[in-house]
Design a protein around this motif. Structure first.
Motif, PDB file in Angstrom:
ATOM      1  N   UNK A 141       0.837  -1.197   0.000  1.00 41.42           N
ATOM      2  CA  UNK A 141       0.000   0.000   0.000  1.00 41.42           C
ATOM      3  C   UNK A 141       0.878   1.255   0.000  1.00 41.42           C
ATOM      4  N   UNK A 142       1.886   1.266   0.835  1.00 43.70           N
ATOM      5  CA  UNK A 142       2.787   2.418   0.910  1.00 43.70           C
ATOM      6  C   UNK A 142       3.467   2.665  -0.436  1.00 43.70           C
ATOM      7  N   UNK A 143       3.932   1.616  -1.070  1.00 47.22           N
ATOM      8  CA  UNK A 143       4.599   1.768  -2.368  1.00 47.22           C
ATOM      9  C   UNK A 143       3.641   2.271  -3.431  1.00 47.22           C
ATOM     10  N   UNK A 144       2.400   1.792  -3.405  1.00 49.52           N
ATOM     11  CA  UNK A 144       1.402   2.250  -4.375  1.00 49.52           C
ATOM     12  C   UNK A 144       1.110   3.738  -4.187  1.00 49.52           C
ATOM     13  N   UNK A 145       1.047   4.163  -2.934  1.00 49.40           N
ATOM     14  CA  UNK A 145       0.818   5.581  -2.645  1.00 49.40           C
ATOM     15  C   UNK A 145       1.975   6.424  -3.170  1.00 49.40           C
ATOM     16  N   UNK A 146       3.194   6.002  -2.874  1.00 53.95           N
ATOM     17  CA  UNK A 146       4.368   6.756  -3.328  1.00 53.95           C
ATOM     18  C   UNK A 146       4.442   6.826  -4.846  1.00 53.95           C
TER      19      UNK A 146
ATOM     20  N   UNK B 256     -16.261   0.716   2.128  1.00 52.73           N
ATOM     21  CA  UNK B 256     -15.347   1.777   2.576  1.00 52.73           C
ATOM     22  C   UNK B 256     -14.367   1.140   3.552  1.00 52.73           C
ATOM     23  N   UNK B 257     -14.076   1.798   4.660  1.00 55.31           N
ATOM     24  CA  UNK B 257     -13.228   1.306   5.747  1.00 55.31           C
ATOM     25  C   UNK B 257     -12.025   0.480   5.270  1.00 55.31           C
ATOM     26  N   UNK B 258     -12.109  -0.856   5.325  1.00 54.98           N
ATOM     27  CA  UNK B 258     -10.984  -1.714   4.962  1.00 54.98           C
ATOM     28  C   UNK B 258     -10.590  -1.621   3.506  1.00 54.98           C
ATOM     29  N   UNK B 259     -11.379  -0.943   2.732  1.00 56.03           N
ATOM     30  CA  UNK B 259     -11.143  -0.804   1.295  1.00 56.03           C
ATOM     31  C   UNK B 259      -9.868  -0.024   0.968  1.00 56.03           C
ATOM     32  N   UNK B 260      -9.488   0.926   1.825  1.00 54.84           N
ATOM     33  CA  UNK B 260      -8.409   1.846   1.464  1.00 54.84           C
ATOM     34  C   UNK B 260      -7.048   1.519   2.011  1.00 54.84           C
ATOM     35  N   UNK B 261      -6.926   0.466   2.802  1.00 61.43           N
ATOM     36  CA  UNK B 261      -5.627   0.142   3.378  1.00 61.43           C
ATOM     37  C   UNK B 261      -5.085   1.233   4.273  1.00 61.43           C
ATOM     38  N   UNK B 262      -5.988   2.090   4.794  1.00 62.48           N
ATOM     39  CA  UNK B 262      -5.582   3.202   5.642  1.00 62.48           C
ATOM     40  C   UNK B 262      -5.834   4.559   5.017  1.00 62.48           C
ATOM     41  N   UNK B 263      -6.195   4.576   3.745  1.00 62.03           N
ATOM     42  CA  UNK B 263      -6.514   5.830   3.065  1.00 62.03           C
ATOM     43  C   UNK B 263      -8.035   6.007   2.993  1.00 62.03           C
ATOM     44  N   UNK B 264      -8.512   7.260   2.963  1.00 63.05           N
ATOM     45  CA  UNK B 264      -9.956   7.504   2.929  1.00 63.05           C
ATOM     46  C   UNK B 264     -10.548   7.238   1.549  1.00 63.05           C
ATOM     47  N   UNK B 265     -11.509   6.327   1.495  1.00 63.11           N
ATOM     48  CA  UNK B 265     -12.181   6.012   0.237  1.00 63.11           C
ATOM     49  C   UNK B 265     -13.432   5.197   0.546  1.00 63.11           C
TER      50      UNK B 265
ATOM     51  N   UNK C  14      -7.334   5.611  -4.498  1.00 58.49           N
ATOM     52  CA  UNK C  14      -7.650   4.494  -5.396  1.00 58.49           C
ATOM     53  C   UNK C  14      -6.447   3.580  -5.584  1.00 58.49           C
ATOM     54  N   UNK C  15      -5.270   4.160  -5.708  1.00 62.21           N
ATOM     55  CA  UNK C  15      -4.060   3.351  -5.843  1.00 62.21           C
ATOM     56  C   UNK C  15      -3.843   2.512  -4.588  1.00 62.21           C
ATOM     57  N   UNK C  16      -4.055   3.110  -3.424  1.00 62.30           N
ATOM     58  CA  UNK C  16      -3.920   2.377  -2.164  1.00 62.30           C
ATOM     59  C   UNK C  16      -4.951   1.262  -2.070  1.00 62.30           C
ATOM     60  N   UNK C  17      -6.163   1.534  -2.516  1.00 64.39           N
ATOM     61  CA  UNK C  17      -7.227   0.539  -2.458  1.00 64.39           C
ATOM     62  C   UNK C  17      -6.941  -0.643  -3.375  1.00 64.39           C
TER      63      UNK C  17
END
Length: 406
Positions: free
Chosen positions: A59-64, A257-266, A298-301
């Protein structure tokens, strides 16, 4: 100079007189690390959010990677953005109905509207149902929780939460979750039934396996949309990717929602293209959002979605849940209810439970209670939790129970 805690209490809007107020400087996996050097097991996943654990490397790598390309570009739905497109395609693929599911007269879910949160998904779905059916009545459940905005709050099953915010939306009818008799209240006047597969804030109430098949049939008979709220249960929490798969039916609209984002809001509400198309005219732009479907979220999800399958996290859910049930045996525990790793451990009352929760936190294990079931302890750990970590967490909880006087 004010401390962080003092600034928090003075300038961050408070919603209770007893916030946990833990000062966290780092999180990883199932652990939160405090500024005081304390390490905590997050046994509630930030209330159902961190299904793949905190700061999962994927998830972190996708965000970056996405931040290096672009962030916000334009309001929702105007530009073709790869993170949105790829995530929507993955979600739709996960929703191809199998032959053993009781399907509706509607087509399979193939159209995704991304939002910033679960509450916003609820609001969008309510508008969608009214616009598509031309009806006004919406049916929800007693002791349900679908969010805190005006529309979502109108659906709430607790008058205590609604009383001081009235007037709310009219024509909201409530039924008992899992009660077959109440299904008859669904009529040709009903735009939609919005219901959780597992009644979460009611304390993890699991209905009879045939309940949703009967509900599905009544909705088809009356032309009512069946909106399924999987904001807490989706993305693997109950042992299948979507909880409805275990109950033999298929929804008209799905919320996540919730668990969908891996920690990001979505969040998202998902329907078929015919239903969703009503937002295109009369009026044009019938539902809009500035930040819904943010490319970084979306990338994090998508990374979260892929991780759940690549690490086979679903396969171990039931075994881990069983270990919790086997270990949490104590005279003061009245009952354990669960569907996968969505669990409620029931005690006599809130007065008995709250000191146990507080003591467990002091010993490094974070649990919580439920909005509409405050005598039950919430356990919903990241799916990546190990058996050794489960054993340690249960030892702490049992020790906290024993240290409770009386």
């Amino acid at each position: 100079m004010l401390t962080q805690r003092q600034i928090f209490l003075q300038h961050i809007a408070q919603t209770s007189d007893f916030p946990l107020a833990l000062e966290i400087e780092q999180a990883e996996g199932i652990y939160l690390y405090g500024t005081n050097g304390r390490k905590y097991i997050d046994l509630i996943s930030g209330i159902g959010v961190s299904n793949v654990g905190h700061r999962h490397p994927n998830v972190v790598n996708a965000i970056k990677d996405q931040v290096d390309k672009y962030m916000h570009l334009m309001v929702y739905g105007e530009y073709v953005q790869t993170p949105q497109v790829a995530l929507a395609a993955a979600l739709v693929e996960s929703l191809v109905p199998s032959a053993d599911l009781e399907t509706s007269v509607q087509k399979p879910l193939d159209n995704v509207y991304f939002t910033n949160s679960g509450t916003e998904a609820v609001e969008g779905a309510m508008k969608l149902a009214k616009r598509f059916t031309g009806r006004q009545e919406i049916i929800s459940c007693f002791n349900a929780y679908h969010g805190a905005t005006q529309g979502a709050l109108s659906l709430s099953g607790s008058e205590n939460f609604k009383r001081n915010f009235r007037p709310l939306l009219p024509q909201i009818t409530q039924i008992r979750h899992g009660n077959f008799e109440d299904i008859s209240l669904i009529s040709e006047k009903t735009a939609a039934v919005i219901i959780e597969v597992i009644a979460g804030e009611a304390g993890v109430r699991v209905p009879d396996k045939n309940y949703f098949r009967a509900l599905r049939k009544q909705c088809d008979l009356t032309g009512t949309l069946l909106i399924i709220d999987e904001i807490q249960t989706g993305f693997g929490r109950t042992g299948t990717f979507w909880a409805f798969e275990q109950f033999g039916f298929y929804p008209d609209v799905l919320l996540c929602a919730k668990g969908m984002g891996g920690g990001m809001p979505i969040g998202a509400f998902i329907a078929n293209q015919t239903v969703m198309s009503v937002f295109k005219d009369n009026p044009i732009l019938g539902h809009i959002t500035t930040f819904g479907g943010h490319p970084v979220s979306c990338a994090a999800s998508l990374a979260t979605f892929k991780t759940i399958f690549s690490e086979n996290l679903l396969e171990a859910v039931e075994e881990k849940a069983k270990l919790f049930r086997d270990l949490l045996i104590h005279p003061k525990i009245k009952e354990i209810r669960n569907q996968g790793l969505m669990m409620a451990v029931e005690f006599e009352d809130f007065g008995e439970l709250k000191p146990i929760i507080d003591d467990a936190i002091e010993q490094g294990v974070i649990t919580d209670w439920f909005l509409f079931c405050d005598n039950s302890m919430r356990i919903a750990p990241p799916l990546v939790i190990s058996k050794e970590e489960i054993r340690f967490a249960c030892e702490v909880i049992l020790r906290a129970i024993d240290q409770k006087k009386g």
